[in-house]
Design an enzyme around this catalytic site. Structure first.
Site, PDB file in Angstrom:
ATOM      1  N   GLY A  56       5.549  -1.068  -4.665  1.00 20.51           N
ATOM      2  CA  GLY A  56       5.301   0.240  -4.050  1.00 20.51           C
ATOM      3  C   GLY A  56       6.299   1.274  -4.543  1.00 20.51           C
ATOM      4  N   LEU A 116       6.121   3.803  -6.456  1.00 20.75           N
ATOM      5  CA  LEU A 116       5.758   5.221  -6.582  1.00 20.75           C
ATOM      6  C   LEU A 116       5.586   5.881  -5.210  1.00 20.75           C
ATOM      7  CD1 LEU A 116       3.197   5.096  -9.560  1.00 20.75           C
ATOM      8  CD2 LEU A 116       5.652   5.580  -9.635  1.00 20.75           C
ATOM      9  N   GLY A 117       5.823   5.113  -4.145  1.00 29.55           N
ATOM     10  CA  GLY A 117       5.673   5.654  -2.792  1.00 29.55           C
ATOM     11  C   GLY A 117       6.897   6.446  -2.352  1.00 29.55           C
ATOM     12  N   GLN A 118       6.851   6.870  -1.093  1.00 29.48           N
ATOM     13  CA  GLN A 118       7.901   7.763  -0.566  1.00 29.48           C
ATOM     14  C   GLN A 118       9.276   7.098  -0.643  1.00 29.48           C
ATOM     15  OE1 GLN A 118       7.945   8.431   3.640  1.00 29.48           O
ATOM     16  NE2 GLN A 118       9.079  10.345   3.492  1.00 29.48           N
ATOM     17  N   ARG A 167      -0.691   1.754  -8.330  1.00 28.05           N
ATOM     18  CA  ARG A 167      -1.145   2.881  -9.153  1.00 28.05           C
ATOM     19  C   ARG A 167      -0.543   2.743 -10.536  1.00 28.05           C
ATOM     20  NH1 ARG A 167       0.886   7.708  -5.601  1.00 28.05           N
ATOM     21  NH2 ARG A 167       2.179   6.043  -4.752  1.00 28.05           N
ATOM     22  N   ASP A 180      -0.684  -5.231  -8.458  1.00 32.00           N
ATOM     23  CA  ASP A 180      -1.244  -5.394  -7.123  1.00 32.00           C
ATOM     24  C   ASP A 180      -0.449  -6.534  -6.491  1.00 32.00           C
ATOM     25  OD1 ASP A 180      -2.691  -6.256  -4.898  1.00 32.00           O
ATOM     26  OD2 ASP A 180      -4.614  -5.674  -5.783  1.00 32.00           O
ATOM     27  N   TYR A 240      -1.850  -1.018  11.899  1.00 33.31           N
ATOM     28  CA  TYR A 240      -0.570  -0.930  11.185  1.00 33.31           C
ATOM     29  C   TYR A 240       0.511  -1.714  11.945  1.00 33.31           C
ATOM     30  CZ  TYR A 240       3.516   1.381   9.052  1.00 33.31           C
ATOM     31  OH  TYR A 240       4.694   1.666   8.422  1.00 33.31           O
ATOM     32  N   LYS A 287       2.714  -5.003  11.029  1.00 33.11           N
ATOM     33  CA  LYS A 287       4.183  -4.935  10.979  1.00 33.11           C
ATOM     34  C   LYS A 287       4.809  -6.038  11.826  1.00 33.11           C
ATOM     35  CE  LYS A 287       4.901  -1.885   7.951  1.00 33.11           C
ATOM     36  NZ  LYS A 287       5.551  -2.261   6.696  1.00 33.11           N
ATOM     37  N   ILE A 335      10.329   8.666   8.193  1.00 34.40           N
ATOM     38  CA  ILE A 335      11.320   8.965   7.149  1.00 34.40           C
ATOM     39  C   ILE A 335      11.029  10.340   6.559  1.00 34.40           C
ATOM     40  CG2 ILE A 335      12.319   8.220   4.953  1.00 34.40           C
ATOM     41  CD1 ILE A 335      11.496   5.363   5.653  1.00 34.40           C
TER      42      ILE A 335
HETATM   43  N1  SER Z   1       6.070   6.525   9.181  1.00 33.54           N
HETATM   44  C1  SER Z   1       5.122   5.515   9.526  1.00 33.54           C
HETATM   45  C2  SER Z   1       3.790   6.069   9.813  1.00 33.54           C
HETATM   46  O1  SER Z   1       3.748   7.149  10.347  1.00 33.54           O
HETATM   47  C3  SER Z   1       5.585   4.749  10.735  1.00 33.54           C
HETATM   48  O2  SER Z   1       6.258   3.623  10.286  1.00 33.54           O
HETATM   49  O3  SER Z   1       2.827   5.447   9.547  1.00 33.54           O
END
Ligand code: SER
Length: 315
Positions: A7, A9-11, A35, A52, A141, A145, A171
């Site tokens: 991951g 390229l993610g935040q 990606r 992947d 989600y 988690k 974040i």
């Molecule tokens: N920042 C995340 C979201 O909003 C929460 O872990 O999905």
């Protein structure tokens, strides 16, 4: 110590790779993302693979060929996307993690896996949510988690894999935008404050959630993996937080620097329901005591820095 980031390229991944490469050298930090964005890959200062994370064979090949000993497994779908595509969220977030843990077991790698405030649900205490308390999330989600936390703890206990993780709050960062989360508003608000001096928020004015600024989030990921294991009574996953605020609190701090800033509200029921099911604020004592979590940024310092960086960049 060679490191792999999924991951990337993610935040979080985009900034974690930069910091790890600064510390370990470009060639020792392998970036990977589903990606295969050619432009993004071209900007890479070190090895990059289109991967992947559910593909165990390719993952194992990369780990072997770069002699990887630590994996930061950041590839996952965020909360709002997961609610729209729950089956995909289970597949990517859980089967991806299972694949990473198996490769880590076979190749003796340590693994960092981020959990989230979303690992708690409406039955947990809302304020100063303790490290160890009831976890009954109601979102897909959150289900992935909390399952991920349990799975990582299981791999540690059963196979001795060195798994560690934190429960990230929202974040906030200025390099790469988050994608499809509930806390995304707290990032967008700064971009819009710089661009238009106004923002329409998709959460209600008085919705309290925990947040952290990216430099502290990156430091947490690195510090927990470097912590002396003898001091760790917990592993997956530590509550961490820097601040708890609502959209109207954040707007008030923005006005300190952009006096004309205006906020309005157009509530998205899906993301509001997700936010309502999560804690208002976490208690992070275990992280402070066991590996020295001590964030540097509060809401005012973060707001000043975000507005300065985004204005200078001319977003
Ligand atoms: N920042 C995340 C979201 O909003 C929460 O872990 O999905």
């Amino acid at each position: 110590m060679n490191v792999l980031v999924t991951g990337s390229l993610g935040q979080v991944g985009s900034e974690l790779v930069l910091e790890l490469r600064r510390r370990h050298g470009n060639g020792n930090v392998v970036a990977s993302d589903i990606r295969s964005d050619a432009a993004a890959a071209a900007k890479e200062e070190g090895p990059f693979y289109a991967l992947d994370c559910r593909d165990g064979r390719q993952l194992a090949r990369i780990v072997r060929s770069h002699n990887v000993k630590r994996i930061y497994h950041l590839a996952a779908l965020l909360s709002a996307v997961a609610e729209a595509r729950p089956q995909d969220a289970w597949d990517i977030n859980i089967n991806g993690l299972c694949t990473v843990l198996e490769v880590a077991r076979e190749h003796d790698c340590s693994v960092f896996t981020p959990s989230s405030i979303a690992a708690f649900g409406p039955t947990a205490p809302k304020d100063y949510t303790p490290q160890n308390t009831i976890q009954q999330p109601t979102s897909m989600y959150g289900v992935t988690k909390v399952s991920g936390e349990l799975l990582c703890n299981y791999y540690h206990k059963k196979y001795g894999v060195d798994t560690r993780g934190v429960r990230y709050p929202g974040i906030i960062s200025n390099l790469t935008l988050p994608g499809g989360g509930t806390t995304d508003y707290a990032v967008e608000i700064y971009y819009e404050a710089v661009r238009r001096k106004r923002y329409t928020c998709f959460l209600k004015a008085d919705t309290y959630l925990d947040m952290v600024y990216m430099p502290d989030a990156i430091k947490a990921a690195i510090d927990i993996m470097e912590a002396d294991p003898v001091r760790l009574r917990h592993r997956n996953a530590f509550n961490i937080t820097s601040m708890s605020f609502s959209p109207e609190d954040q707007a008030a701090y923005i006005r300190k620097y952009v006096p004309e800033f205006e906020i309005s509200y157009n509530v998205d029921p899906v993301r509001q329901a997700l936010a309502n099911s999560w804690p208002n604020s976490l208690e992070d004592y275990a992280a402070r005591v066991e590996w020295g979590w001590n964030p540097q940024y509060d809401l005012d310092a973060m707001t000043a820095d975000m507005l300065k960086v985004l204005s200078e960049r001319g977003v």
